[in-house]
Structure formats: C-alpha cells, structure tokens
Motif scaffolding. Structure first.
Motif, mmCIF file in Angstrom:
data_model
loop_
_atom_site.group_PDB
_atom_site.id
_atom_site.type_symbol
_atom_site.label_atom_id
_atom_site.label_comp_id
_atom_site.label_asym_id
_atom_site.label_seq_id
_atom_site.Cartn_x
_atom_site.Cartn_y
_atom_site.Cartn_z
ATOM 1 N N GLU A 111 0.844 -1.180 0.000
ATOM 2 C CA GLU A 111 0.000 0.000 0.000
ATOM 3 C C GLU A 111 0.882 1.234 0.000
ATOM 4 N N LEU A 112 0.703 2.082 -0.996
ATOM 5 C CA LEU A 112 1.425 3.341 -1.090
ATOM 6 C C LEU A 112 0.432 4.469 -0.814
ATOM 7 N N ARG A 113 0.841 5.379 0.061
ATOM 8 C CA ARG A 113 -0.075 6.408 0.504
ATOM 9 C C ARG A 113 0.024 7.681 -0.317
ATOM 10 N N CYS A 114 -1.114 8.331 -0.462
ATOM 11 C CA CYS A 114 -1.184 9.606 -1.170
ATOM 12 C C CYS A 114 -2.283 10.442 -0.530
ATOM 13 N N ASN A 115 -1.954 11.669 -0.194
ATOM 14 C CA ASN A 115 -2.950 12.613 0.307
ATOM 15 C C ASN A 115 -2.915 13.861 -0.551
ATOM 16 N N TYR A 116 -4.061 14.484 -0.704
ATOM 17 C CA TYR A 116 -4.139 15.667 -1.532
ATOM 18 C C TYR A 116 -4.787 16.806 -0.759
ATOM 19 N N SER A 117 -4.458 18.000 -1.209
ATOM 20 C CA SER A 117 -5.085 19.194 -0.652
ATOM 21 C C SER A 117 -5.536 20.059 -1.816
ATOM 22 N N TYR A 118 -6.831 20.064 -2.055
ATOM 23 C CA TYR A 118 -7.414 20.818 -3.165
ATOM 24 C C TYR A 118 -8.701 21.455 -2.682
ATOM 25 N N GLY A 119 -9.131 22.511 -3.374
ATOM 26 C CA GLY A 119 -10.377 23.161 -2.983
ATOM 27 C C GLY A 119 -11.577 22.272 -3.193
ATOM 28 N N ALA A 120 -11.586 21.536 -4.261
ATOM 29 C CA ALA A 120 -12.666 20.600 -4.554
ATOM 30 C C ALA A 120 -12.026 19.253 -4.856
ATOM 31 N N THR A 121 -12.828 18.227 -4.955
ATOM 32 C CA THR A 121 -12.259 16.914 -5.257
ATOM 33 C C THR A 121 -11.580 16.955 -6.614
ATOM 34 N N PRO A 122 -10.288 16.677 -6.623
ATOM 35 C CA PRO A 122 -9.574 16.721 -7.907
ATOM 36 C C PRO A 122 -9.691 15.395 -8.647
ATOM 37 N N TYR A 123 -9.212 15.411 -9.851
ATOM 38 C CA TYR A 123 -8.977 14.168 -10.566
ATOM 39 C C TYR A 123 -7.647 13.616 -10.049
ATOM 40 N N LEU A 124 -7.591 12.308 -9.831
ATOM 41 C CA LEU A 124 -6.436 11.706 -9.178
ATOM 42 C C LEU A 124 -5.829 10.617 -10.045
ATOM 43 N N PHE A 125 -4.508 10.503 -9.986
ATOM 44 C CA PHE A 125 -3.785 9.574 -10.845
ATOM 45 C C PHE A 125 -2.640 8.931 -10.064
ATOM 46 N N TRP A 126 -2.289 7.735 -10.488
ATOM 47 C CA TRP A 126 -1.048 7.109 -10.075
ATOM 48 C C TRP A 126 -0.240 6.756 -11.325
ATOM 49 N N TYR A 127 1.045 7.118 -11.262
ATOM 50 C CA TYR A 127 1.986 6.797 -12.341
ATOM 51 C C TYR A 127 3.133 5.964 -11.770
ATOM 52 N N VAL A 128 3.743 5.172 -12.646
ATOM 53 C CA VAL A 128 4.925 4.415 -12.260
ATOM 54 C C VAL A 128 6.063 4.765 -13.211
#
Lengths: 113, 113
Positions: free
Chosen positions: A20-37
């Motif tokens: 499990e790799l963690r990611c947290n975001y801080s945006y005004g509204a729900t953003p579009y989210l991506f994972w890249y390798v």
C-alpha cells in the motif's frame, strides 16, 4: 495551495507481500487523481485514474486504488508484489477544468526476493 | 493513448550550449505539456504548448531560457538555452487524451558538464 503528499519516500517489501502506497491531496474541490509508475531509465506510465463514481478503481498490472474523500486520500494497493514492480511511484492530481498536474514527490519501491 | 516519441533520449552537453528536444505524437492533440524532473525529484510543469499560440509558462520558467515551439498538432520542441549543470534533468513531453489523462513520452535525459 494545491498539493499532493506522498508520506513515504522509500518502501521495501518482500516479493509476494501486499503493498500500500499512501497519497494525500489538498485541493479546494475533489480533484482528478492519478497514479503513475516510473521504472529505472523509463518515462512515466499511467497505472490508474479516478475522476468520479466508484471509489475503488482498478488499474493495469494488478494495481488498484481507493479514493477516500473523508481522508483526502488516494492510496495505491497491490495484493501480491512482483519483483518487476520495483520502481518509483508518483501520485498526481489536477482540477476538473485545469489540465495542469500536480505531482507528489514519489515513493521508491524496493522488492526483496 | 497516443504514442509519444522524444528525441534525443539522452545527451551530454557542455555548459553554455543549447539543446532542442523534439516531441512527436502519432495523432493530433490540442494540448502538449513539458515537464522537468530534476535528479531525485518529482515532476514540475515548465509550460503548456497549444498549437497556434505562444506557450504558457509556469512560475519560475521563462521563454528566454526554455523557448517552445508548437508548429502543428502533432509536434513540439523545447529548447534548453545557455545550459548550466543545474539544468541536468529529465525533460518529459506529455499530452492530454480526450478522456482527461495525461500521457508521457519516455523522456530526454540531459546531463550538463
């Protein structure tokens, strides 16, 4: 300011173990989210994305990610890691109408045999 | 997704010289992006390049240092001018698919001596 945080700089797991790799975001509204390798010496490959709808999204190479609005998180998971998964993983986000991607600093995954 | 090709894939350059990186997409795309990835760092957007208009640069990046061309819907170039060792990075070209994802080329790895 908009930001993406990947708390873990480096993670080591044994082959066959879960990940499990963690990611947290801080945006005004729900953003579009991506994972890249990014494999060594390679460009970035898109693993999966979340725009809306089902909060558990499936990607390529057996990866999945779960969007949790209450935690502002979008963690990447894989039930059984293969040695070929060793790479750097980047979480990224953008606003709905803004195509500019904001990247996290990346998590380097090492897989032990 | 479109296939994105970058040239050169890597180069070693002398301080004070300039290098032009080419990005070719196998289909017509509206928006193309140039990112920089400094050693051990995440990706930072340099500029957005739309066909028929001047590129839009992010804070900290200027046209004199990173001139960009976008002569048609399948091609763009980024020039790194008057290079210094601090410009040693991976430079990545990307395009936004109609579905909203951002796809990248393999990157151009630049070392400045």
């Amino acid at each position: 300011a908009q930001s993406v945080t990947q708390p873990d700089i480096h993670i080591t797991v044994s082959e066959g173990a879960s990940l499990e790799l963690r990611c947290n975001y801080s945006y005004g509204a729900t953003p579009y989210l991506f994972w890249y390798v990014q494999s060594p010496g390679q460009g970035l490959q898109l693993l999966l994305k979340y725009f809306s709808g089902d909060t558990l999204v499936q990607g390529i190479k057996g990866f999945e990610a779960e969007f949790k609005r209450s935690q502002s998180s979008f963690n990447l998971r894989k039930p059984s890691v293969h040695w070929s998964d060793a790479a750097e993983y980047f979480c990224a986000a953008r606003g709905g109408s803004n195509y500019k991607l904001t990247f996290g600093k990346g998590t380097l995954l090492t897989v032990n045999p | 997704s479109a296939v994105i090709s970058q040239k050169p894939s890597r180069d070693i350059c002398q301080r004070g010289t300039s290098l032009t990186i080419q990005c070719q997409v196998d289909s017509q795309v509206t928006m193309m992006f140039w990112y920089r990835q400094q050693p051990g760092q995440s990706l930072t957007l340099i500029a957005t390049a739309n066909q028929g208009s001047e590129a839009t640069y992010e804070s900290g990046f200027v046209i004199d240092k990173f001139p960009i061309s976008r002569p048609n819907l399948t091609f763009s170039t980024l020039t790194v001018s008057n290079m210094s060792p601090e410009d040693s990075s991976i430079y990545l070209c990307g395009e936004t698919a109609n579905t909203g994802e951002l796809f990248f080329g393999e990157g151009s790895r630049l070392t400045v001596l």
